[in-house]
Write an enzyme that holds these catalytic residues in place. Structure first.
Site, PDB file in Angstrom:
ATOM      1  N   PRO A 109      -2.836 -11.974  10.507  1.00 20.39           N
ATOM      2  CA  PRO A 109      -3.162 -11.722  11.919  1.00 20.39           C
ATOM      3  C   PRO A 109      -3.338 -10.221  12.137  1.00 20.39           C
ATOM      4  O   PRO A 109      -2.662  -9.418  11.490  1.00 20.39           O
ATOM      5  CB  PRO A 109      -1.933 -12.235  12.672  1.00 20.39           C
ATOM      6  CG  PRO A 109      -0.836 -12.306  11.662  1.00 20.39           C
ATOM      7  CD  PRO A 109      -1.488 -12.511  10.327  1.00 20.39           C
ATOM      8  N   ASP A 110      -4.245  -9.860  13.037  1.00 24.23           N
ATOM      9  CA  ASP A 110      -4.413  -8.437  13.375  1.00 24.23           C
ATOM     10  C   ASP A 110      -3.496  -8.148  14.563  1.00 24.23           C
ATOM     11  O   ASP A 110      -3.783  -8.544  15.703  1.00 24.23           O
ATOM     12  CB  ASP A 110      -5.877  -8.142  13.715  1.00 24.23           C
ATOM     13  CG  ASP A 110      -6.120  -6.644  13.811  1.00 24.23           C
ATOM     14  OD1 ASP A 110      -5.303  -5.951  14.451  1.00 24.23           O
ATOM     15  OD2 ASP A 110      -7.106  -6.161  13.236  1.00 24.23           O
ATOM     16  N   ILE A 111      -2.390  -7.475  14.280  1.00 20.88           N
ATOM     17  CA  ILE A 111      -1.336  -7.324  15.294  1.00 20.88           C
ATOM     18  C   ILE A 111      -1.813  -6.475  16.471  1.00 20.88           C
ATOM     19  O   ILE A 111      -1.668  -6.853  17.627  1.00 20.88           O
ATOM     20  CB  ILE A 111      -0.067  -6.712  14.660  1.00 20.88           C
ATOM     21  CG1 ILE A 111       0.414  -7.596  13.499  1.00 20.88           C
ATOM     22  CG2 ILE A 111       1.037  -6.538  15.691  1.00 20.88           C
ATOM     23  CD1 ILE A 111       1.441  -6.951  12.593  1.00 20.88           C
ATOM     24  N   VAL A 112      -2.406  -5.316  16.154  1.00 21.15           N
ATOM     25  CA  VAL A 112      -2.783  -4.409  17.249  1.00 21.15           C
ATOM     26  C   VAL A 112      -3.874  -5.042  18.119  1.00 21.15           C
ATOM     27  O   VAL A 112      -3.859  -4.901  19.352  1.00 21.15           O
ATOM     28  CB  VAL A 112      -3.179  -3.014  16.693  1.00 21.15           C
ATOM     29  CG1 VAL A 112      -4.580  -2.967  16.144  1.00 21.15           C
ATOM     30  CG2 VAL A 112      -3.011  -1.935  17.738  1.00 21.15           C
ATOM     31  N   ASN A 163       0.849  -1.199   0.000  1.00 20.56           N
ATOM     32  CA  ASN A 163       0.000   0.000   0.000  1.00 20.56           C
ATOM     33  C   ASN A 163       0.878   1.239   0.000  1.00 20.56           C
ATOM     34  O   ASN A 163       2.102   1.137  -0.019  1.00 20.56           O
ATOM     35  CB  ASN A 163      -0.962  -0.025   1.191  1.00 20.56           C
ATOM     36  CG  ASN A 163      -0.204  -0.061   2.499  1.00 20.56           C
ATOM     37  OD1 ASN A 163       0.491   0.886   2.855  1.00 20.56           O
ATOM     38  ND2 ASN A 163      -0.294  -1.185   3.210  1.00 20.56           N
ATOM     39  N   LYS A 165       8.321 -17.107 -10.834  1.00 22.02           N
ATOM     40  CA  LYS A 165       7.483 -16.011 -11.330  1.00 22.02           C
ATOM     41  C   LYS A 165       6.281 -16.595 -12.073  1.00 22.02           C
ATOM     42  O   LYS A 165       6.446 -17.477 -12.927  1.00 22.02           O
ATOM     43  CB  LYS A 165       8.326 -15.143 -12.278  1.00 22.02           C
ATOM     44  CG  LYS A 165       7.646 -13.864 -12.666  1.00 22.02           C
ATOM     45  CD  LYS A 165       8.570 -12.997 -13.512  1.00 22.02           C
ATOM     46  CE  LYS A 165       7.761 -11.919 -14.190  1.00 22.02           C
ATOM     47  NZ  LYS A 165       8.433 -11.377 -15.349  1.00 22.02           N
ATOM     48  N   LYS A 221     -11.250  -3.874  18.389  1.00 24.52           N
ATOM     49  CA  LYS A 221      -9.869  -4.302  18.624  1.00 24.52           C
ATOM     50  C   LYS A 221      -9.465  -4.126  20.088  1.00 24.52           C
ATOM     51  O   LYS A 221      -8.373  -4.511  20.482  1.00 24.52           O
ATOM     52  CB  LYS A 221      -8.912  -3.529  17.711  1.00 24.52           C
ATOM     53  CG  LYS A 221      -9.143  -3.780  16.219  1.00 24.52           C
ATOM     54  CD  LYS A 221      -8.121  -3.060  15.338  1.00 24.52           C
ATOM     55  CE  LYS A 221      -8.484  -3.137  13.861  1.00 24.52           C
ATOM     56  NZ  LYS A 221      -7.386  -3.602  13.018  1.00 24.52           N
TER      57      LYS A 221
HETATM   58  O1  PMT Z   1       2.836   6.130   6.509  1.00 20.68           O
HETATM   59  P1  PMT Z   1       2.294   7.472   6.058  1.00 20.68           P
HETATM   60  O2  PMT Z   1       2.467   7.681   4.578  1.00 20.68           O
HETATM   61  O3  PMT Z   1       2.830   8.609   6.897  1.00 20.68           O
HETATM   62  O4  PMT Z   1       0.716   7.453   6.284  1.00 20.68           O
HETATM   63  C1  PMT Z   1       0.213   7.348   7.577  1.00 20.68           C
HETATM   64  C2  PMT Z   1      -0.875   6.274   7.678  1.00 20.68           C
HETATM   65  C3  PMT Z   1      -2.104   6.741   6.923  1.00 20.68           C
HETATM   66  C4  PMT Z   1      -0.381   4.941   7.137  1.00 20.68           C
HETATM   67  C5  PMT Z   1      -1.157   6.075   9.210  1.00 20.68           C
HETATM   68  O5  PMT Z   1      -1.420   7.269   9.776  1.00 20.68           O
HETATM   69  C6  PMT Z   1      -2.292   5.113   9.457  1.00 20.68           C
HETATM   70  O6  PMT Z   1      -3.457   5.438   9.402  1.00 20.68           O
HETATM   71  N1  PMT Z   1      -1.914   3.856   9.757  1.00 20.68           N
HETATM   72  C7  PMT Z   1      -2.857   2.742   9.899  1.00 20.68           C
HETATM   73  C8  PMT Z   1      -3.300   2.325   8.550  1.00 20.68           C
HETATM   74  C9  PMT Z   1      -4.187   1.136   8.624  1.00 20.68           C
HETATM   75  O7  PMT Z   1      -3.798   0.072   8.268  1.00 20.68           O
HETATM   76  O8  PMT Z   1      -5.356   1.355   9.148  1.00 20.68           O
HETATM   77  P2  PMT Z   1      -6.475   0.204   9.377  1.00 20.68           P
HETATM   78  O9  PMT Z   1      -7.689   0.964   9.635  1.00 20.68           O
HETATM   79  O10 PMT Z   1      -6.464  -0.774   8.240  1.00 20.68           O
HETATM   80  O11 PMT Z   1      -5.966  -0.555  10.660  1.00 20.68           O
HETATM   81  C10 PMT Z   1      -6.363  -0.156  11.966  1.00 20.68           C
HETATM   82  C11 PMT Z   1      -5.278  -0.469  12.958  1.00 20.68           C
HETATM   83  O12 PMT Z   1      -5.032  -1.862  12.987  1.00 20.68           O
HETATM   84  C12 PMT Z   1      -3.940   0.176  12.675  1.00 20.68           C
HETATM   85  O13 PMT Z   1      -3.383   0.554  13.909  1.00 20.68           O
HETATM   86  C13 PMT Z   1      -3.121  -0.933  12.042  1.00 20.68           C
HETATM   87  O14 PMT Z   1      -1.720  -0.779  12.296  1.00 20.68           O
HETATM   88  C14 PMT Z   1      -3.677  -2.159  12.767  1.00 20.68           C
HETATM   89  N2  PMT Z   1      -3.628  -3.402  12.014  1.00 20.68           N
HETATM   90  C15 PMT Z   1      -4.362  -3.570  10.885  1.00 20.68           C
HETATM   91  C16 PMT Z   1      -4.355  -4.789  10.235  1.00 20.68           C
HETATM   92  C17 PMT Z   1      -3.561  -5.828  10.751  1.00 20.68           C
HETATM   93  N3  PMT Z   1      -3.527  -7.016  10.147  1.00 20.68           N
HETATM   94  N4  PMT Z   1      -2.832  -5.640  11.850  1.00 20.68           N
HETATM   95  C18 PMT Z   1      -2.858  -4.449  12.495  1.00 20.68           C
HETATM   96  O15 PMT Z   1      -2.176  -4.292  13.508  1.00 20.68           O
END
Ligand code: PMT
Length: 397
Positions: free
Chosen positions: A300-303, A205, A284, A336
């Site tokens: 896995p959802d780490i957070v 991304n 490939k 979460k």
């Molecule tokens: O990196 P930059 O270009 O400065 O841009 C900043 C940003 C937009 C990337 C950043 O500010 C941001 O929003 N990061 C989180 C992006 C994201 O993945 O959002 P989410 O809504 O999909 O996920 C929510 C939360 O879950 C986030 O804290 C993410 O790190 C966490 N997550 C999501 C999926 C996963 N499998 N594991 C996770 O831990």
């Protein structure tokens, strides 16, 4: 500016003429209230007498007694300061050598490492030293100096060790009044993940890592011990921040898990891919007639996993949204089990992916507060202030 009172400094002294300044450095650190344990490299003993160091209040630790000393010292230290740091020392640290007490404890410590280099100007400017310097900066090693000016070898240029007063002032700054997260172990994820499909292609991304790196830097400014777990970005590690580079979500999770012990704060700023290809082709993939169907499986959802631990660190997530920012972000906070969510819009200019600025909304269980747009570095500092306000008292210094 706060003093280093009560701070524990392991002072490494390596073999350069500037080692004669070490007793004055010890005197200044002791006068400011720090405890100092000195570790001399073998060659340092030719430039400074142990008696001169003990006379001004340093405890000199003997290389000969090594045993488990490197671990004890590594744990004891609030900082490992090496002054003077020779070109040879920089090279040994860069390759991870562990052939004496000083280099071994540098590998074993989680405390910040700060170097005050001292060497001939040609040695400082040599491509090998440049490369070592860059690599150490990348790993979050702090540098004070070197200064420019006349050198002991008769030359003039960069390579003089900074004056003891300047080095002491650097530590005071580091441990200034801002250091409200001193001793707090924090893990920050940043940047994108890359989920390989074959050796040439993958799913990723547009995250640049800027937001997460800024949060890591702002936490370090407040004295936290920060581990930054970063997906692929073009950024360098902020000063004082230890960084581990990863590629995929699975790797990111493994590194986070490996640092669970003692983690008091977790900030998930990474844009982690929710899915990865079910299989990764060793070769490939070839074009074929018709459409191509790829099966993706959930990552896995780490957070969310971190927030489910007992005990758990104070857990902050980000939410990147294209619509209904507050509603979606609040759902993430609840589903979460997070303490705080920083929601940012993506797909609009001046915020989100890749931009130097951001426009965020802070969401916790009681409140939603929208902030005005600002540089990511400033937003990161404000986020850290909000974290400090909410962090359970016993996790403060
Ligand atoms: O990196 P930059 O270009 O400065 O841009 C900043 C940003 C937009 C990337 C950043 O500010 C941001 O929003 N990061 C989180 C992006 C994201 O993945 O959002 P989410 O809504 O999909 O996920 C929510 C939360 O879950 C986030 O804290 C993410 O790190 C966490 N997550 C999501 C999926 C996963 N499998 N594991 C996770 O831990």
């Amino acid at each position: 500016m706060a003093s280093p009172r009560g701070r524990r400094v392991v002072l490494g002294i390596t073999g350069g003429i500037a080692a004669y300044k070490a007793p004055e450095l010890v005197r200044q650190l002791r006068a400011a209230g720090a405890e100092v344990r000195a570790v001399l490299s073998q060659s340092a003993a030719r430039f400074v007498a142990v008696g001169a160091l003990t006379a001004v209040g340093a405890e000199v630790v003997d290389d000969e007694e090594m045993g488990m000393l490197h671990i004890d010292l590594a744990r004891w230290a609030d900082i490992v300061l090496i002054a003077p740091a020779t070109a040879h020392l920089l090279a040994r640290l860069a390759i991870g050598a562990a052939d004496d007490l000083l280099t071994t404890l540098c590998l074993a410590t989680e405390a910040p490492i700060c170097l005050a280099p001292a060497m001939n100007r040609v040695m400082w400017e040599h491509p090998a030293t440049r490369a070592n310097h860059t690599q150490l900066l990348e790993r979050g090693v702090l540098f004070v100096g070197p200064d420019e000016g006349p050198q002991a070898c008769g030359e003039n240029g960069p390579g003089r060790m900074s004056q003891p007063a300047e080095i002491a002032a650097f530590l005071e700054h580091l441990w200034g009044e801002e250091g409200r997260l001193r001793g707090v172990r924090a893990v920050v994820t940043a940047g994108p993940t890359y989920e390989a499909l074959d050796p040439a292609r993958g799913l990723t991304n547009r995250s640049s890592g800027k937001m997460g790196y800024a949060v890591a830097a702002a936490l370090a400014e407040q004295g936290a011990q920060v581990l930054l777990v970063s997906g692929p970005t073009g950024l360098t590690a902020p000063p004082g921040v230890r960084r581990v580079l990863v590629t995929s979500a699975i790797e990111m999770r493994e590194v986070v898990l490996a640092h669970r012990d003692g983690m008091r704060l977790f900030v998930g700023a990474a844009a982690v891919a929710d899915y990865r290809p079910e299989t990764v082709s060793a070769q490939k993939l070839k074009k074929q007639a018709g459409t191509l169907t790829i099966t993706f499986v959930r990552n896995p959802d780490i957070v969310a996993e971190v927030a489910s631990w007992t005990p758990r660190p104070f857990t902050v997530g980000f939410a990147a949204e294209t619509e209904e920012l507050e509603r979606h972000a609040r759902t993430k906070l609840e589903k979460k089990g997070l303490d705080l969510v920083i929601a940012n819009p993506i797909g609009e200019p001046g915020a989100g992916f890749g931009e130097d600025h951001n426009r965020v909304t802070l969401i916790d269980k009681d409140r939603t507060v929208a902030w005005t747009a600002a540089p990511k570095t400033e937003i990161a500092r404000q986020i850290v202030m909000e974290i400090i306000k909410r962090l359970p008292r016993d996790t403060h210094a």
